[in-house]
Motif scaffolding. Structure first.
Motif, PDB file in Angstrom:
ATOM      1  N   GLY A  12       3.172  94.696  19.735  1.00 44.20           N
ATOM      2  CA  GLY A  12       4.444  93.981  19.776  1.00 44.20           C
ATOM      3  C   GLY A  12       4.327  92.568  19.243  1.00 44.20           C
ATOM      4  O   GLY A  12       5.179  92.104  18.476  1.00 44.20           O
ATOM      5  N   LEU A  13       3.255  91.884  19.628  1.00 43.38           N
ATOM      6  CA  LEU A  13       3.047  90.512  19.158  1.00 43.38           C
ATOM      7  C   LEU A  13       2.837  90.475  17.652  1.00 43.38           C
ATOM      8  O   LEU A  13       3.411  89.634  16.947  1.00 43.38           O
ATOM      9  N   SER A  14       2.023  91.395  17.158  1.00 44.35           N
ATOM     10  CA  SER A  14       1.756  91.434  15.724  1.00 44.35           C
ATOM     11  C   SER A  14       3.023  91.728  14.934  1.00 44.35           C
ATOM     12  O   SER A  14       3.295  91.096  13.909  1.00 44.35           O
ATOM     13  N   ALA A  15       3.804  92.696  15.421  1.00 39.06           N
ATOM     14  CA  ALA A  15       5.059  93.028  14.733  1.00 39.06           C
ATOM     15  C   ALA A  15       6.066  91.891  14.850  1.00 39.06           C
ATOM     16  O   ALA A  15       6.854  91.652  13.928  1.00 39.06           O
ATOM     17  N   GLY A  16       6.017  91.179  15.963  1.00 35.99           N
ATOM     18  CA  GLY A  16       6.996  90.122  16.193  1.00 35.99           C
ATOM     19  C   GLY A  16       6.818  88.914  15.303  1.00 35.99           C
ATOM     20  O   GLY A  16       7.801  88.301  14.879  1.00 35.99           O
ATOM     21  N   ILE A  17       5.574  88.562  15.002  1.00 36.71           N
ATOM     22  CA  ILE A  17       5.346  87.340  14.223  1.00 36.71           C
ATOM     23  C   ILE A  17       5.035  87.619  12.760  1.00 36.71           C
ATOM     24  O   ILE A  17       4.874  86.694  11.969  1.00 36.71           O
ATOM     25  N   ALA A  18       4.951  88.903  12.397  1.00 40.21           N
ATOM     26  CA  ALA A  18       4.686  89.241  10.995  1.00 40.21           C
ATOM     27  C   ALA A  18       5.933  88.980  10.153  1.00 40.21           C
ATOM     28  O   ALA A  18       7.045  89.324  10.557  1.00 40.21           O
ATOM     29  N   PRO A  19       5.774  88.371   8.982  1.00 36.92           N
ATOM     30  CA  PRO A  19       6.931  88.131   8.112  1.00 36.92           C
ATOM     31  C   PRO A  19       7.618  89.435   7.724  1.00 36.92           C
ATOM     32  O   PRO A  19       6.973  90.418   7.394  1.00 36.92           O
ATOM     33  N   GLY A  20       8.909  89.450   7.808  1.00 39.48           N
ATOM     34  CA  GLY A  20       9.696  90.625   7.472  1.00 39.48           C
ATOM     35  C   GLY A  20      11.167  90.261   7.449  1.00 39.48           C
ATOM     36  O   GLY A  20      11.534  89.123   7.769  1.00 39.48           O
ATOM     37  N   PRO A  21      12.027  91.211   7.090  1.00 40.34           N
ATOM     38  CA  PRO A  21      13.466  90.912   6.986  1.00 40.34           C
ATOM     39  C   PRO A  21      14.065  90.339   8.269  1.00 40.34           C
ATOM     40  O   PRO A  21      14.824  89.369   8.225  1.00 40.34           O
ATOM     41  N   LEU A  22      13.709  90.938   9.411  1.00 38.28           N
ATOM     42  CA  LEU A  22      14.310  90.482  10.665  1.00 38.28           C
ATOM     43  C   LEU A  22      13.816  89.091  11.048  1.00 38.28           C
ATOM     44  O   LEU A  22      14.605  88.242  11.484  1.00 38.28           O
ATOM     45  N   LEU A  23      12.524  88.841  10.877  1.00 39.46           N
ATOM     46  CA  LEU A  23      11.995  87.516  11.201  1.00 39.46           C
ATOM     47  C   LEU A  23      12.597  86.454  10.285  1.00 39.46           C
ATOM     48  O   LEU A  23      12.935  85.355  10.734  1.00 39.46           O
TER      49      LEU A  23
END
Length: 204
Positions: A12-23
C-alpha cells in the motif's frame, strides 16, 4: 498475522507514493486549490476499488484447483511487482507539468483516472486477490487485515503527500522522498522473488 499486515502495508505504501495518474491529480489539486481538495482525490480508491476487488477474488477462488493458472498468475504478479520496484529504483524526482497543474480537477476526474488506470486491476488480479483468497481459507479476519492495511497505507501516504506538497512544493524533488522510493524498491524486489517462487512451485 504480522507478516500479512506488513506485506499489505508495504504494498500500500509503495503504491501510494509511486508516481502515477492518481498521485499527480492529488498533487495538482492540492497546488491549484488546497490540501482538502488533494485529500478528496486521495480517497478515490475507497469509491472505485471494491468492484475490482470482488471480481479479482471471484476469479481467484474459482481457479483454486487450477494450479498452473494460479502459478502463471503468481509469476505475472511477480513481474508486475518487479516493474514497480524498477520504477522506484530509477526515480530521481517527480516532475509536475505546469499545464497539468493549471487544469481544473475534481473527484469525478480522480475516479476516472483510477478506474481507467491498469494498476488497480493488475495488482488485485495478480497479487492482491491470490494473497487474500489464500489467507481467507485459513482466517477471514487476517485476510481482512491485509486489505485494511493496504488501503490504510495507500490512502494515508497519498494524503501525507498532499499535505507535504501543500506546505512545500519542492518536497517531491527532495532526497527524503527519493530515498524512500528507492528503499521500497529494494523491498519490492524481494517480494517479487517470493511471488516467482510461489508460481514455480505451483507450476511444478
Amino acid at each position: 498475522m504480522i507478516s500479512i499486515i506488513f506485506i499489505g502495508s508495504l504494498l500500500g505504501l509503495s503504491a501510494g507514493i509511486a508516481p502515477g495518474p492518481l498521485l499527480m491529480l492529488v498533487i495538482s489539486e492540492t497546488l491549484q486549490h488546497d490540501i482538502k481538495a488533494g485529500i478528496k482525490v486521495a480517497l478515490v480508491p475507497l469509491l472505485t476499488d471494491l468492484p475490482i476487488i470482488m471480481l479479482a477474488l471471484f476469479l481467484s477462488t474459482t481457479l483454486t484447483e487450477l494450479n498452473y493458472i494460479l502459478g502463471s498468475i503468481s509469476i505475472v504478479g511477480g513481474c508486475f511487482i518487479l516493474y514497480l520496484a524498477y520504477n522506484n529504483l530509477c526515480i530521481e524526482a517527480v516532475e509536475l507539468d505546469e499545464q497539468e497543474i493549471k487544469n481544473p480537477g475534481s473527484l469525478i476526474k480522480g475516479m476516472l483516472a483510477n478506474v481507467l488506470s491498469p494498476h488497480p486491476y493488475l495488482f488485485w488480479l495478480t497479487v492482491g486477490a491470490p494473497i487474500v483468497s489464500k489467507t481467507m481459507n485459513n482466517n477471514f479476519f487476517i485476510a481482512l487485515l491485509f486489505i485494511l492495511s493496504f488501503y490504510f497505507c495507500l490512502i494515508g501516504s497519498k494524503i501525507t503527500l498532499a499535505i507535504l506538497a501543500g506546505k512545500s512544493k519542492s518536497f517531491l524533488a527532495g532526497a527524503p522522498y527519493i530515498y524512500t522510493m528507492k528503499f521500497l524498491g529494494i523491498i519490492l524486489c524481494f517480494f517479487a522473488i517470493m511471488l516467482f517462487y510461489d508460481g514455480l512451485v505451483l507450476l511444478s
